[in-house]
Design a protein around this motif. Sequence first.
Motif, PDB file in Angstrom:
ATOM      1  N   LYS A 169       7.411   4.382   5.444  1.00 32.90           N
ATOM      2  CA  LYS A 169       7.874   3.674   6.641  1.00 32.90           C
ATOM      3  C   LYS A 169       8.778   2.508   6.257  1.00 32.90           C
ATOM      4  CE  LYS A 169       6.473   1.405  10.881  1.00 32.90           C
ATOM      5  NZ  LYS A 169       5.403   1.028  11.779  1.00 32.90           N
ATOM      6  N   LEU A 170       8.424   1.789   5.216  1.00 26.86           N
ATOM      7  CA  LEU A 170       9.232   0.654   4.760  1.00 26.86           C
ATOM      8  C   LEU A 170      10.643   1.116   4.388  1.00 26.86           C
ATOM      9  CD1 LEU A 170       9.415  -2.336   3.892  1.00 26.86           C
ATOM     10  CD2 LEU A 170       8.495  -1.640   1.691  1.00 26.86           C
ATOM     11  N   ILE A 171      10.743   2.194   3.645  1.00 28.16           N
ATOM     12  CA  ILE A 171      12.055   2.712   3.245  1.00 28.16           C
ATOM     13  C   ILE A 171      12.843   3.180   4.465  1.00 28.16           C
ATOM     14  CG2 ILE A 171      13.201   4.582   1.982  1.00 28.16           C
ATOM     15  CD1 ILE A 171      10.927   4.263  -0.130  1.00 28.16           C
ATOM     16  N   ALA A 193       4.087  -8.591   8.677  1.00 28.70           N
ATOM     17  CA  ALA A 193       2.733  -8.094   8.943  1.00 28.70           C
ATOM     18  C   ALA A 193       2.233  -7.112   7.885  1.00 28.70           C
ATOM     19  CB  ALA A 193       2.714  -7.413  10.307  1.00 28.70           C
ATOM     20  N   LEU A 194       3.096  -6.707   6.953  1.00 30.15           N
ATOM     21  CA  LEU A 194       2.731  -5.709   5.946  1.00 30.15           C
ATOM     22  C   LEU A 194       1.632  -6.249   5.028  1.00 30.15           C
ATOM     23  CD1 LEU A 194       3.512  -2.900   4.803  1.00 30.15           C
ATOM     24  CD2 LEU A 194       5.073  -4.102   3.266  1.00 30.15           C
ATOM     25  N   PRO A 195       0.516  -5.552   4.939  1.00 30.23           N
ATOM     26  CA  PRO A 195      -0.568  -6.045   4.084  1.00 30.23           C
ATOM     27  C   PRO A 195      -0.294  -5.747   2.605  1.00 30.23           C
ATOM     28  CG  PRO A 195      -1.208  -3.973   5.069  1.00 30.23           C
ATOM     29  CD  PRO A 195       0.142  -4.321   5.647  1.00 30.23           C
ATOM     30  N   ASP A 196      -0.919  -6.532   1.740  1.00 26.06           N
ATOM     31  CA  ASP A 196      -0.882  -6.215   0.315  1.00 26.06           C
ATOM     32  C   ASP A 196      -2.013  -5.232   0.023  1.00 26.06           C
ATOM     33  OD1 ASP A 196      -3.230  -7.724   0.202  1.00 26.06           O
ATOM     34  OD2 ASP A 196      -2.292  -9.427  -0.793  1.00 26.06           O
ATOM     35  N   THR A 197      -2.235  -4.905  -1.241  1.00 21.01           N
ATOM     36  CA  THR A 197      -3.275  -3.929  -1.568  1.00 21.01           C
ATOM     37  C   THR A 197      -4.680  -4.462  -1.303  1.00 21.01           C
ATOM     38  OG1 THR A 197      -3.118  -4.598  -3.888  1.00 21.01           O
ATOM     39  CG2 THR A 197      -1.902  -2.638  -3.222  1.00 21.01           C
ATOM     40  N   ASN A 198      -4.810  -5.770  -1.061  1.00 21.90           N
ATOM     41  CA  ASN A 198      -6.096  -6.340  -0.666  1.00 21.90           C
ATOM     42  C   ASN A 198      -6.298  -6.267   0.845  1.00 21.90           C
ATOM     43  OD1 ASN A 198      -6.948  -7.085  -3.231  1.00 21.90           O
ATOM     44  ND2 ASN A 198      -5.923  -9.063  -3.130  1.00 21.90           N
ATOM     45  N   PRO A 211       0.841  -1.209   0.000  1.00 21.34           N
ATOM     46  CA  PRO A 211       0.000   0.000   0.000  1.00 21.34           C
ATOM     47  C   PRO A 211       0.873   1.256   0.000  1.00 21.34           C
ATOM     48  CG  PRO A 211      -0.702  -1.546   1.703  1.00 21.34           C
ATOM     49  CD  PRO A 211       0.604  -2.049   1.173  1.00 21.34           C
ATOM     50  N   ALA A 212       0.480   2.253  -0.760  1.00 19.49           N
ATOM     51  CA  ALA A 212       1.265   3.487  -0.894  1.00 19.49           C
ATOM     52  C   ALA A 212       1.561   4.130   0.454  1.00 19.49           C
ATOM     53  CB  ALA A 212       0.531   4.459  -1.812  1.00 19.49           C
TER      54      ALA A 212
END
Length: 122
Positions: free
Chosen positions: A59-61, A83-88, A53-54
Motif C-alpha cells: 500500500k505504501l508503494i 498513522a503508519l505503525p512500526d513493527t511494535n 510492517p511487511a
Amino acid sequence: HLRDEHGQDHRVLADMGCRNTVFNAKAQSAAKDLDTLVAAGVGFLRLELVDEPAEEVGKLIRLYHGALHGSVKSQELWAYLEALPDTNGRAQGVDRGSLDDASWRERRPEQLRRAASAVPFS
C-alpha cells in the motif's frame, strides 16, 4: 529499539560490518514536495523502509506511485505515513527531515538543477 524520554522508539540495526545505525523514530519523507520535485525533473525516488510492517509495504508503494502520477494527493500520502505503525504497532509519525530547510522551495521548479539521471549521456 531504543525508547527515548518522549516515548519514541528508535530502531537500531547492525550492518554486515557490525556497525550499528540508530534510525529516527519518525519516518522522513518528501511526500509534501513531490509535485515540485517532479516539475524539477526528478524521475526516480528511493524508498528506504526500515521499520514498516511487511503487510503495509504494498500500500505504501502504491500511494507513493499514485502521488508521483497525480492520482493520490500528497496530503493523503502524508496522513497515511503519520498513522503508519512500526513493527511494535506504534505510530511514530513523519517529518520532512533535511527537506525542512525551506530555502530550496523558495525557487521555481525551472530554477532547480535537473537531476543527474535526467541529463542525457553524451
